[in-house]
Scaffold this motif. Structure first.
Motif, PDB file in Angstrom:
ATOM      1  N   THR A  63       0.734  -1.160  -0.182  1.00 59.93           N
ATOM      2  CA  THR A  63      -0.126  -0.081  -0.114  1.00 59.93           C
ATOM      3  C   THR A  63       1.055   1.276   0.150  1.00 59.93           C
ATOM      4  N   THR A  64       0.438   2.082  -0.867  1.00 63.50           N
ATOM      5  CA  THR A  64       1.089   3.633  -0.856  1.00 63.50           C
ATOM      6  C   THR A  64       0.174   4.593  -0.343  1.00 63.50           C
ATOM      7  N   LYS A  65       0.661   5.678   0.307  1.00 61.76           N
ATOM      8  CA  LYS A  65      -0.067   6.736   0.746  1.00 61.76           C
ATOM      9  C   LYS A  65       0.709   8.115   0.414  1.00 61.76           C
ATOM     10  N   SER A  66      -0.169   8.963  -0.260  1.00 63.27           N
ATOM     11  CA  SER A  66       0.560  10.183  -0.752  1.00 63.27           C
ATOM     12  C   SER A  66      -0.196  11.134  -0.112  1.00 63.27           C
ATOM     13  N   VAL A  67       0.552  12.323   0.431  1.00 62.90           N
ATOM     14  CA  VAL A  67      -0.118  13.475   1.062  1.00 62.90           C
ATOM     15  C   VAL A  67       0.160  14.779   0.091  1.00 62.90           C
ATOM     16  N   GLU A  68      -0.908  15.526  -0.498  1.00 60.95           N
ATOM     17  CA  GLU A  68      -0.433  16.607  -1.251  1.00 60.95           C
ATOM     18  C   GLU A  68      -0.939  17.937  -0.389  1.00 60.95           C
TER      19      GLU A  68
END
Length: 110
Positions: A63-68
């Motif tokens: 799983t990957t999680k990105s925050v913008e």
């Protein structure tokens, strides 16, 4: 003398109780581990007897999680973003309409 002897015997009994209890707990843990190993071996044997070759599948998930971060400007601080504000440098509370130029804001003259 009799009291001191009683104290030492009591102390030795307490120490033996704790040490003996520790051995009993460890023995129970070993029995549980042996039961689990025996059950796993039995399961493996039953799988192998049903299938000539056993296949072990390992499922992995990634799983990957990105925050913008988005920064929106409100230059005059009136709560309306600059992109939606008709007057981005002047707060809307300071803009009044006085068409008849009598010094009274038209919204208060009604």
């Amino acid at each position: 003398m009799e009291k001191e002897k009683f104290k030492w015997v009591g102390l030795i009994l307490i120490i033996m109780f704790f040490v003996g209890g520790n051995f009993v707990v460890r023995a129970d843990d070993k029995d549980e581990n042996e039961d689990k190993e025996y059950q796993q071996k039995d399961d493996n044997n039953s799988v192998e007897s049903n299938n000539d070759a056993s296949v072990n599948l390992a499922q992995t998930t990634t799983t990957t999680k990105s925050v913008e971060t988005v920064i929106l400007k409100d230059s005059d601080g009136d709560g309306i973003l600059d992109k939606d504000d008709a007057h981005p440098t002047v707060a809307e509370i300071y803009i009044v309409k006085d068409d008849d130029r009598n010094g009274i804001v038209d919204s208060f003259e009604k």
